[in-house]
Design an enzyme around this catalytic site. Sequence first.
Site, mmCIF file in Angstrom:
data_model
loop_
_atom_site.group_PDB
_atom_site.id
_atom_site.type_symbol
_atom_site.label_atom_id
_atom_site.label_comp_id
_atom_site.label_asym_id
_atom_site.label_seq_id
_atom_site.Cartn_x
_atom_site.Cartn_y
_atom_site.Cartn_z
ATOM 1 N N HIS A 176 1.023 -1.263 0.170
ATOM 2 C CA HIS A 176 -0.109 -0.125 0.010
ATOM 3 C C HIS A 176 0.649 1.052 -0.133
ATOM 4 O O HIS A 176 1.281 1.649 0.976
ATOM 5 C CB HIS A 176 -0.885 -0.038 1.208
ATOM 6 C CG HIS A 176 -2.182 0.832 1.153
ATOM 7 N ND1 HIS A 176 -2.218 2.097 0.274
ATOM 8 C CD2 HIS A 176 -3.363 1.064 1.841
ATOM 9 C CE1 HIS A 176 -3.177 2.887 0.427
ATOM 10 N NE2 HIS A 176 -3.977 1.985 1.251
ATOM 11 N N HIS A 179 -2.791 6.966 -1.188
ATOM 12 C CA HIS A 179 -3.793 7.734 -0.225
ATOM 13 C C HIS A 179 -3.173 8.334 1.166
ATOM 14 O O HIS A 179 -4.040 8.378 2.006
ATOM 15 C CB HIS A 179 -4.788 6.645 0.197
ATOM 16 C CG HIS A 179 -5.460 5.873 -0.764
ATOM 17 N ND1 HIS A 179 -6.052 4.642 -0.660
ATOM 18 C CD2 HIS A 179 -5.512 6.115 -2.123
ATOM 19 C CE1 HIS A 179 -6.880 4.253 -2.013
ATOM 20 N NE2 HIS A 179 -6.166 5.097 -2.967
ATOM 21 N N TYR A 181 -0.902 7.130 3.240
ATOM 22 C CA TYR A 181 -0.335 6.604 4.109
ATOM 23 C C TYR A 181 1.098 6.498 4.228
ATOM 24 O O TYR A 181 1.833 7.277 3.327
ATOM 25 C CB TYR A 181 -0.927 5.069 4.406
ATOM 26 C CG TYR A 181 -2.395 5.104 4.448
ATOM 27 C CD1 TYR A 181 -2.944 5.537 5.588
ATOM 28 C CD2 TYR A 181 -3.221 4.885 3.620
ATOM 29 C CE1 TYR A 181 -4.419 5.558 5.915
ATOM 30 C CE2 TYR A 181 -4.923 4.945 3.702
ATOM 31 C CZ TYR A 181 -5.200 5.214 4.892
ATOM 32 O OH TYR A 181 -6.574 5.370 5.196
#
Length: 372
Positions: A176, A179, A181
Site C-alpha cells: 500500500h 492515499h 499513508y
Amino acid sequence: MADPTSRAAEILSRPVALNGLTVPNRIAMAPMTRMFSPDGIPGEDVRSYYARRAAAGVGLIITEGTYVGHDSAGDSDRVPRFHGEEQLAGWARVAEDVHAAGGTIVPQLWHIGMVRKAGQPPFADAPPVGPSGIRVDGTEGEGRAMTQADLDDVVEAFAQAAADAERIGLDGVEVHGAHGYLLDQFLWAGTNRRGDAYGGDAVARTKFAAEVVAAIRERVSAEFPIIFRYSQWKQEAYDARLAETPEELDAILAPLAAAGVDVFHASTRRYWRPEFDGSDLNLAGWTKKLTGKPTITVGSVGLDGDFIRGFAGEGSPVKGIDDLLDSLERDEFDMVAVGRALLQDPQWAAKVLAGRFDDLKPYDASALKTLS
C-alpha cells in the site's frame, strides 16, 4: 456494434498473467477496510466474506489493508494484522477457502504512518512516525520523523510479511503506497521534507518505497507477484498530485519497477478521467505506457444507475461502459478493481460475467446493513 452484455463478459473473462500468477479473469476486488477482525485475527466471517466473492467470479481478491509487524503501523485493534501466529493462521484459512472457491488472493500490506494518533491501539505506546513528522494536512501532529533505524525496521516488517504470505499460501502481495499513508508520505513532497537521501527530488522521495519493494523481492520467489498501489490523491487532500506531467510520473515509477514491482494498482477516484492534458489515458493507462508493467485501474466502477444502464445499452454513463471495455481491449490497462459495488453485492462479478445486467442494482450506502 456488439451487444454490450456479451462484449463485457467476453473482455472481462480473459485470463491475465501477473508474473507467475494466472488470474482467471480481469475483475479484482479492491481493498476495503472493514475492522471485523478483533485482535487483528481474521475469523470465520472474514473467510466467508472473501470466499463468497471468489465463488461468484472475482478473479483476484486484494484483501483489506493488513498491518505489517511494526508497532506504529496501525490505529485499530479490529483491523487485521499480517504478523503473529494466530493472525497468520487465520489468513492461511482465508486463502484456503478462496482457492477452493476458484479465486486468487493477495494481502494488502499496510503502514499508516502519520495518520496514526498517539495512544491508539493496537500498541498504544507506539509513536506516530513518518518521513518528517508531518501529517497530510500539513500539521506536525504528535509524531516524529523516522530515523534510519526506523526505516530499516519498517523495511524488514514489509519483507517479513511478504515472506510469510508466500509461506502460508497466498498468491502474491500488494504494497500500500497510496492515499496519504506511510509510503505515500515519502513519495509526496507535501509530507516529505527530509534533507537526507530519502528526501528532495522525485527520485529521492521514491528511495524508501523502492527499498521496501527490493527487500520483498529478495525474500520471495522470483515468480511471486508484487503489486504496488499508488495514487495522486490523499485522504485529506483530494487535489494532491505526485506528478503534474508524464515525465514527473516516470521519475517516480521507474525506480519502483526496477526494484521489483510486477504490477501497478493505480488508484483514482474516477477511473474515466484522463490523467494528463493531451491524452485520454487514465492513471493506469499512463502507468502501463511508462513502465511496460501490467496495471489495475480502479475508481467508482459500477456505483451508479447510469453506469449500469450503460452496460445494458440504455444510456451513456460517464463516458460510457464501452470506453472502459475499449481500454481493456486495447490493453491500456489489464484489470479492473471493483470496491463498493462488490461490498454491496457479492454476486456482482457473476452477474457481469454472465451478462445479467438487469440484476445489478445501483450502489446504495444506506443499504449496507452488514459487510458480509
